[in-house]
Scaffold this active site. Structure first.
Site, PDB file in Angstrom:
ATOM      1  N   THR A 176      61.700  13.969  26.790  1.00  0.00           N
ATOM      2  CA  THR A 176      60.775  13.158  25.979  1.00  0.00           C
ATOM      3  C   THR A 176      60.344  11.949  26.798  1.00  0.00           C
ATOM      4  O   THR A 176      61.192  11.166  27.251  1.00  0.00           O
ATOM      5  CB  THR A 176      61.482  12.691  24.689  1.00  0.00           C
ATOM      6  OG1 THR A 176      61.962  13.857  24.013  1.00  0.00           O
ATOM      7  CG2 THR A 176      60.531  11.937  23.785  1.00  0.00           C
ATOM      8  N   LEU A 203      63.968  20.627  19.555  1.00  0.00           N
ATOM      9  CA  LEU A 203      65.192  21.157  18.930  1.00  0.00           C
ATOM     10  C   LEU A 203      66.032  20.050  18.292  1.00  0.00           C
ATOM     11  O   LEU A 203      65.938  18.886  18.676  1.00  0.00           O
ATOM     12  CB  LEU A 203      66.027  21.913  19.961  1.00  0.00           C
ATOM     13  CG  LEU A 203      66.588  21.171  21.178  1.00  0.00           C
ATOM     14  CD1 LEU A 203      67.760  20.291  20.859  1.00  0.00           C
ATOM     15  CD2 LEU A 203      66.966  22.184  22.240  1.00  0.00           C
ATOM     16  N   GLY A 260      71.520   6.683   4.327  1.00  0.00           N
ATOM     17  CA  GLY A 260      72.700   6.738   5.177  1.00  0.00           C
ATOM     18  C   GLY A 260      72.858   5.448   5.951  1.00  0.00           C
ATOM     19  O   GLY A 260      72.179   4.456   5.669  1.00  0.00           O
ATOM     20  N   CYS A 290      67.917  10.360  20.455  1.00  0.00           N
ATOM     21  CA  CYS A 290      66.454  10.524  20.422  1.00  0.00           C
ATOM     22  C   CYS A 290      65.723   9.490  19.568  1.00  0.00           C
ATOM     23  O   CYS A 290      64.889   8.748  20.084  1.00  0.00           O
ATOM     24  CB  CYS A 290      66.111  11.930  19.952  1.00  0.00           C
ATOM     25  SG  CYS A 290      66.607  13.187  21.154  1.00  0.00           S
ATOM     26  N   ARG A 312      76.134   9.649  21.130  1.00  0.00           N
ATOM     27  CA  ARG A 312      75.245   8.646  21.727  1.00  0.00           C
ATOM     28  C   ARG A 312      74.514   7.887  20.613  1.00  0.00           C
ATOM     29  O   ARG A 312      73.927   8.495  19.730  1.00  0.00           O
ATOM     30  CB  ARG A 312      74.238   9.327  22.667  1.00  0.00           C
ATOM     31  CG  ARG A 312      74.886   9.893  23.913  1.00  0.00           C
ATOM     32  CD  ARG A 312      73.881  10.613  24.787  1.00  0.00           C
ATOM     33  NE  ARG A 312      73.487  11.908  24.249  1.00  0.00           N
ATOM     34  CZ  ARG A 312      72.666  12.748  24.875  1.00  0.00           C
ATOM     35  NH1 ARG A 312      72.140  12.430  26.026  1.00  0.00           N
ATOM     36  NH2 ARG A 312      72.354  13.907  24.329  1.00  0.00           N
TER      37      ARG A 312
HETATM   38  N1  LIG Z   1      69.267  16.067  22.614  1.00  0.00           N
HETATM   39  C1  LIG Z   1      68.254  16.363  21.800  1.00  0.00           C
HETATM   40  O1  LIG Z   1      68.415  16.663  20.611  1.00  0.00           O
HETATM   41  C2  LIG Z   1      66.854  16.350  22.320  1.00  0.00           C
HETATM   42  C3  LIG Z   1      65.842  16.967  21.583  1.00  0.00           C
HETATM   43  C4  LIG Z   1      64.543  16.946  22.080  1.00  0.00           C
HETATM   44  C5  LIG Z   1      64.273  16.282  23.269  1.00  0.00           C
HETATM   45  N2  LIG Z   1      65.285  15.661  23.946  1.00  0.00           N
HETATM   46  C6  LIG Z   1      64.953  14.996  25.202  1.00  0.00           C
HETATM   47  O2  LIG Z   1      65.317  15.867  26.264  1.00  0.00           O
HETATM   48  C7  LIG Z   1      65.830  15.111  27.368  1.00  0.00           C
HETATM   49  C8  LIG Z   1      67.240  15.569  27.717  1.00  0.00           C
HETATM   50  O3  LIG Z   1      68.060  15.303  26.603  1.00  0.00           O
HETATM   51  P1  LIG Z   1      69.562  15.851  26.537  1.00  0.00           P
HETATM   52  O4  LIG Z   1      70.108  15.439  25.210  1.00  0.00           O
HETATM   53  O5  LIG Z   1      69.605  17.284  26.926  1.00  0.00           O
HETATM   54  O6  LIG Z   1      70.218  14.969  27.688  1.00  0.00           O
HETATM   55  P2  LIG Z   1      71.643  15.176  28.383  1.00  0.00           P
HETATM   56  O7  LIG Z   1      72.031  13.851  28.889  1.00  0.00           O
HETATM   57  O8  LIG Z   1      72.553  15.928  27.475  1.00  0.00           O
HETATM   58  O9  LIG Z   1      71.315  16.150  29.601  1.00  0.00           O
HETATM   59  C9  LIG Z   1      70.634  15.760  30.746  1.00  0.00           C
HETATM   60  C10 LIG Z   1      71.303  16.450  31.920  1.00  0.00           C
HETATM   61  O10 LIG Z   1      70.516  16.293  33.091  1.00  0.00           O
HETATM   62  C11 LIG Z   1      71.394  16.149  34.197  1.00  0.00           C
HETATM   63  N3  LIG Z   1      70.645  15.580  35.319  1.00  0.00           N
HETATM   64  C12 LIG Z   1      70.173  14.315  35.467  1.00  0.00           C
HETATM   65  N4  LIG Z   1      69.505  14.214  36.640  1.00  0.00           N
HETATM   66  C13 LIG Z   1      69.541  15.423  37.229  1.00  0.00           C
HETATM   67  C14 LIG Z   1      69.046  15.941  38.453  1.00  0.00           C
HETATM   68  N5  LIG Z   1      68.350  15.196  39.288  1.00  0.00           N
HETATM   69  N6  LIG Z   1      69.279  17.237  38.745  1.00  0.00           N
HETATM   70  C15 LIG Z   1      69.978  18.024  37.907  1.00  0.00           C
HETATM   71  N7  LIG Z   1      70.502  17.574  36.726  1.00  0.00           N
HETATM   72  C16 LIG Z   1      70.274  16.303  36.403  1.00  0.00           C
HETATM   73  C17 LIG Z   1      72.486  15.260  33.649  1.00  0.00           C
HETATM   74  O11 LIG Z   1      73.647  15.300  34.437  1.00  0.00           O
HETATM   75  C18 LIG Z   1      72.679  15.861  32.251  1.00  0.00           C
HETATM   76  O12 LIG Z   1      73.636  16.886  32.251  1.00  0.00           O
HETATM   77  C19 LIG Z   1      65.704  13.644  26.953  1.00  0.00           C
HETATM   78  O13 LIG Z   1      64.467  13.161  27.386  1.00  0.00           O
HETATM   79  C20 LIG Z   1      65.725  13.725  25.449  1.00  0.00           C
HETATM   80  O14 LIG Z   1      65.064  12.634  24.847  1.00  0.00           O
HETATM   81  C21 LIG Z   1      66.560  15.689  23.512  1.00  0.00           C
END
Ligand SMILES: NC(=O)c1ccc[n+]([C@@H]2O[C@H](COP(=O)([O-])OP(=O)(O)OC[C@H]3O[C@@H](n4cnc5c(N)ncnc54)[C@H](O)[C@@H]3O)[C@@H](O)[C@H]2O)c1
Length: 468
Positions: free
Chosen positions: A136, A168, A267, A274, A341
């Site tokens: 995002t 998701l 809540g 997010c 988080r």
């Molecule tokens: N978690 C959610 O529900 C959700 C939903 C929609 C969108 N998003 C967005 O998606 C993105 C990721 O969210 P997330 O919750 O999966 O984050 P997360 O922190 O769980 O996962 C990110 C992963 O990327 C890895 N990483 C970072 N730099 C890297 C690199 N250079 N090479 C390889 N791996 C690398 C990290 O070690 C980590 O494991 C964010 O922008 C978030 O806002 C999250």
């Protein structure tokens, strides 16, 4: 800006070799589910602990159904994990960037992980490649990223950046991947848009648009959800003040199909990785564009007061927090995930401890390292000898707690259900004072009658009115 049209005609997906960078909630889910759709997926992860777990056949996050998919496709060889971006990018035309975009201390988005991941992928590309941003990000990021990484590509290799935001929900990520409300693809080149849209089945609803539009769909969606939650909490507080029934009021509001019932549950405020960050990102972008986001700001302010109000409620029920023993049930930012988080439950625990309370916490899955907090394996163990019990995450299993058993184990008789999962009557019958957000014990609400009566005075004095 070109708005591209994208038409997909075939129901089956064309198997493609894909690199997924970042194996977190979004990346690991996308990698496993894309393998399930038939693609060959190479997943790159820099976190050594996460990678070791994945390489050893373990799933480092809690996400129902994900383990089965990962196991199936890791053993078939269609899904691989490594920290070798060069190897993973070799011969690959599509790379999904799924890295974190956390907020900086000032609330603006920190895009450094994205910059690094994109640069590494661009430098490693051996053929023309589309870097697909699933993370995002603020509108304008994909266009900026294309400029940022352009100089890193090998000669003759074209690196394009496409937006494909992820929607998701944690706790049901696999389900959401296969049942999306929409797939949003932002690209300025119709060929690229078609290639990225073609990773998914043709029957999935598609919004094909410009990159900055796609990025804004995601930001605006999360901002709207945040506003909805803050509004629900405002209505719940008013219900409490007026003596109205919050569940009926918000339930009645949500039945209006223009509004919808989701995200209207009161809540302790919204949290997670997010909503808070995307709301503050939306505000930062709006301000930088000279369009202050007043509604979003109000939702943010309202959310900030949620925790303060909750702590004040617990304190008022107990007289003081200092030296009290409080059981906190739930640590995850919502039920169904291990993600803590920006969890309101964790913020609550930290605040209670900071105010001198002894906290014993329980969560079925989530674990945190908080100073002076003991985490126990069983909710009754958390309740043992406690002056108060607070339910901070809406796990369904807390609904099944036995009031009589709780009453026996606790020293005090205060229960604060911040997420509205407990049934009020059985707890009252067991001798508890139950407080909630817009439910449970409330203060006097008689004054609500005075203002409407006053507003009726123009119609003549009421003849016989007996007020309570
Ligand atoms: N978690 C959610 O529900 C959700 C939903 C929609 C969108 N998003 C967005 O998606 C993105 C990721 O969210 P997330 O919750 O999966 O984050 P997360 O922190 O769980 O996962 C990110 C992963 O990327 C890895 N990483 C970072 N730099 C890297 C690199 N250079 N090479 C390889 N791996 C690398 C990290 O070690 C980590 O494991 C964010 O922008 C978030 O806002 C999250």
């Amino acid at each position: 800006m070109n708005l591209v049209e994208c038409s997909r005609t075939s129901e089956t997906v064309e198997p493609t070799r894909i690199c997924v960078i970042g194996a977190g909630y979004v990346g690991l889910t996308a990698a496993a589910c894309l393998s399930e759709l038939g693609h060959e997926v190479r997943c790159v992860e820099v976190d050594a602990v996460r990678l070791a777990a994945l390489s050893g056949g373990e799933i480092p996050i809690y996400e129902p159904g994900l383990d089965e998919l990962v196991t199936r496709h890791a053993s078939s060889g269609r899904l691989t994990f490594s920290d070798d971006v060069a190897g993973a990018m070799d011969g690959v035309g599509v790379a999904l960037l799924c890295v974190g975009t956390p907020p900086r201390a000032d609330g603006e988005p920190d895009l450094r992980q994205l910059g690094r991941a994109a640069t590494a992928a661009a430098a490693a590309a051996t053929t023309d490649v589309a870097l697909v941003v699933k993370s995002t990000v603020p509108p304008g990021t994909c266009e900026a990223l294309e400029l940022f990484v352009g100089g890193h590509a090998r000669e003759g290799v074209r690196v394009s950046v496409v937006s494909n935001p992820e929607f998701l929900r944690e706790g049901r990520a696999v389900w959401d991947f296969f049942h999306p409300d929409r797939v949003v693809v932002g690209a300025d080149d119709p060929e690229l848009a078609r290639a990225v849209a073609g990773l998914y089945p043709a029957s999935w609803p598609l919004v094909a648009c410009s990159r900055r539009s796609a990025e804004l769909v995601k930001y605006a969606s999360n901002t709207f959800l945040a506003v909805k939650i803050s509004f629900a909490n405002e209505v719940a507080a008013l219900c409490e003040a007026l003596g109205a029934e919050t569940d009926k009021v918000l339930g009645g509001v949500g039945l209006d199909e223009r509004i919808g019932g989701a995200f209207l549950n009161p809540g302790p405020g919204f949290g997670g990785s997010c909503l808070p960050k995307d709301l503050s990102g939306f505000i930062a972008v709006a301000e930088s564009a000279g369009r202050p986001a007043e509604v979003a700001r109000a939702a943010q302010r309202a959310n900030d007061t949620s925790l303060v109000t909750l702590v004040a409620k617990i304190e008022s029920a107990l007289g003081t927090l200092d030296g009290r023993t409080i059981a906190v049930l739930g640590l995850a930012f919502k039920a169904g995930t291990d993600d803590t988080r920006f969890s309101p439950a964790v913020a609550l625990v930290a605040e209670l401890v900071g105010r001198g309370a002894n906290v014993r916490a329980h969560d079925p899955i989530a674990r945190v390292v908080e100073p002076n907090v003991s985490q126990v394996a069983d909710p009754y163990e958390a309740a043992h000898g406690a002056d108060a019990l607070v339910v901070a995450t809406g796990w369904a299993q807390y609904r099944e707690l036995d009031p009589a058993r709780l009453r026996e184990s606790m020293t005090g008789h205060v229960i604060v259900d911040a997420v509205g999962v407990l049934a009020i009557e059985p707890l009252r019958e067991a001798g508890f004072d139950l407080y909630g957000i817009g439910r449970g014990l409330v203060t006097s609400f008689a004054p609500v009658l005075w203002r409407p009566l006053e507003w009726m005075l123009d119609a003549g004095q009421p003849s016989e009115v007996s007020l309570p």
